[in-house]
Design an enzyme around this catalytic site. Structure first.
Site, mmCIF file in Angstrom:
data_model
loop_
_atom_site.group_PDB
_atom_site.id
_atom_site.type_symbol
_atom_site.label_atom_id
_atom_site.label_comp_id
_atom_site.label_asym_id
_atom_site.label_seq_id
_atom_site.Cartn_x
_atom_site.Cartn_y
_atom_site.Cartn_z
ATOM 1 N N PRO A 13 0.817 -1.222 0.000
ATOM 2 C CA PRO A 13 0.000 0.000 0.000
ATOM 3 C C PRO A 13 0.840 1.257 0.000
ATOM 4 C CG PRO A 13 -0.956 -1.602 1.463
ATOM 5 C CD PRO A 13 0.347 -2.200 0.987
ATOM 6 N N CYS A 14 0.389 2.223 -0.810
ATOM 7 C CA CYS A 14 1.247 3.353 -1.139
ATOM 8 C C CYS A 14 0.862 4.663 -0.480
ATOM 9 C CB CYS A 14 1.250 3.568 -2.652
ATOM 10 S SG CYS A 14 -0.376 3.985 -3.334
ATOM 11 N N GLN A 15 -0.246 4.710 0.281
ATOM 12 C CA GLN A 15 -0.717 6.003 0.740
ATOM 13 C C GLN A 15 0.296 6.737 1.596
ATOM 14 O OE1 GLN A 15 -2.486 3.277 0.678
ATOM 15 N NE2 GLN A 15 -4.556 3.657 -0.085
ATOM 16 N N PHE B 90 3.317 7.002 1.013
ATOM 17 C CA PHE B 90 4.325 7.592 0.137
ATOM 18 C C PHE B 90 3.757 8.670 -0.774
ATOM 19 C CE2 PHE B 90 5.884 2.958 -0.042
ATOM 20 C CZ PHE B 90 6.559 3.096 1.142
#
Length: 454
Positions: free
Chosen positions: A72-74, A76
């Site tokens: 999951p990228c949130q 970043f």
């Protein structure tokens, strides 16, 4: 070759790998609705599991050639504004590497948003060190989905890893498309095409329907469109073609009606693509109100005007009065009216009252109308709200299927869940067309050929 997809979501990454000729055995995620979509569209099995809790017993002895996925990228993402090194979601990158260490595959592919590279050198070094400790050499690059035929300028960091006992080196693929096109050659000697446009992705779709199911016109009606045969995947009907309408208040209707392709409602920026509140809604304001809004927007980032030492902030009321050519009393009265109506907000410091733009007046991007002859910017989970993205030519939000088309999902891919569930699945996905090229590259590194013509 067989593989496992970690943080699989609906399975965009898996769709591309499968199209390249890799057998995806399992997809693992914590999103129950996304796993329903995964199982509906893939032969592999979906597993509901939190990857940070280790490898579940039912797959701990699995023999796989490739581990791939998208932690999951949130934590970043530039769009989310958080790049904390200790963000809980950032640590899932290291959970991913722990799974790699457990399975000891020959090859690894990991995808994340470009914003992860701006956290700091220590974070990138920690990722490389963890891969090394797991026994892998890695390389990473920031790749643009548009360079792989996706009608979207979606930049993502891709890590390629090779187990250290293998003689081949990790590397990333070159693009198949370029912004200029012009027939230039790839490193493999193939002729590049120009970037795919939004119009090419959407031009055959009829109007959205309430249940999302539509018949598609014959491909023969679009002989010059090279993208449609790819994204149609043989389908004559498709699902999930349902969209949201903008709010019905007068201001919203006026903004949406006025925006041209490629434009957005944003008063805090200036340039050809930005339309400001005092322009779009000029009829709503007096001359002094329009000038006050314009002055605040122009000066809110300038050190000599902003309050509280912030990089962006409220402009003192007396400087607004001094800066525009109106009677002072008229200016103060206009500021009070704008504030009472919610167009501007106040801040106060040492007895000085200041004003800044409010969300209502377009301080952030809103109602961004896509450019049909260009590419979409990154499709996000929120982009199916008309306040975020508008259809290139119609006064509505993107339909779920249109977003899936821009992400390069085939029309045969059916998403399960409610509207917002599907929006999350589409926005979080790796574009399958880009993923296919990544999968083909893994096969290239391994010295294997895809089982079907490319």
């Amino acid at each position: 070759m067989n593989a496992i997809d970690l943080f699989c979501g609906a399975g965009g990454f898996s769709a591309g790998f499968e199209d390249a000729g890799i057998d995806v055995r399992y997809g693992v995620d914590t999103d129950e609705r996304a796993l329903e979509s995964f199982e509906a569209n893939h032969e592999g099995t979906g597993i509901l599991h939190d990857i940070s809790e280790g490898v579940p017993s039912e797959i701990k002895d699995l023999d796989v050639d490739v581990v791939f996925g998208s932690p999951p990228c949130q934590g970043f993402s530039d769009a989310r504004g958080s790049r904390r090194l200790d963000d809980e979601r950032n640590q899932l990158v290291f959970s991913f590497i722990q799974w790699v260490a457990h399975f000891e595959p020959d090859y690894v592919m990991m995808e994340n948003v470009a914003g992860m590279t701006t956290i700091g050198e220590a974070f990138l070094e920690a990722i490389e060190a963890e891969f090394a400790a797991a026994g892998y050499r890695v390389e990473w690059e920031t790749l643009n989905a548009a360079d792989f035929g996706v009608p979207q300028t979606r930049e993502r960091v891709i890590y390629c890893g090779v187990r250290e006992d293998l003689t081949v080196e990790p590397s990333l693929p070159t693009g198949t498309h370029s912004e200029g096109g012009g027939g230039q050659l790839t490193l493999e000697g193939e002729r590049m095409q120009g970037w795919t446009t939004v119009s090419a992705a959407l031009e055959d779709l009829p109007d959205p329907t309430e249940d999302g199911t539509v018949d598609l016109p014959p491909l023969s009606e679009f002989p010059d469109n090279e993208y449609l045969p790819l994204v149609r995947d043989g389908a004559t009907t498709t699902e999930n073609h349902t969209a949201k309408e903008p709010a019905t208040d007068e201001d919203t209707r006026h903004i949406v009606d006025a925006l041209e392709p490629g434009e957005m409602y944003r008063s805090s920026r200036f340039g050809d693509r930005y339309r400001q509140v005092w322009d779009l809604l000029a009829h709503r304001f007096s001359a002094v109100e329009r000038d006050a809004l314009h002055f605040i927007a122009r000066h809110r980032t300038r050190k000599a005007y902003r309050m509280n030492g912030k990089s962006v902030g409220a402009v003192p009321d007396h400087l607004i009065a001094e800066g525009i050519d109106h009677d002072d009393d008229e200016v103060y009265e206009a500021l009070e009216r704008l504030h009472d109506d919610g167009w501007i907000r106040t801040d106060e410091e040492d007895g000085t009252l200041g004003y800044d733009l409010n969300t209502k007046s377009g301080i952030r991007p809103r109602y961004m109308r896509l450019e049909p002859d260009g590419q979409s910017n990154t499709i996000m989970t929120t982009d199916f709200n008309p306040r975020d993205k508008l259809h290139p030519t119609e006064n509505r939000g993107l339909s779920l299927r249109e977003g899936a088309r821009i992400q390069s999902f085939p029309d045969t891919f059916v998403f399960e869940g409610r509207f917002d569930d599907v929006a999350n699945q589409i926005g979080n996905a790796v574009p399958p067309l880009m993923a296919k090229r990544l999968g083909e590259h893994v096969l290239d590194i391994a010295g294997k050929k895809p089982p079907h013509p490319q």
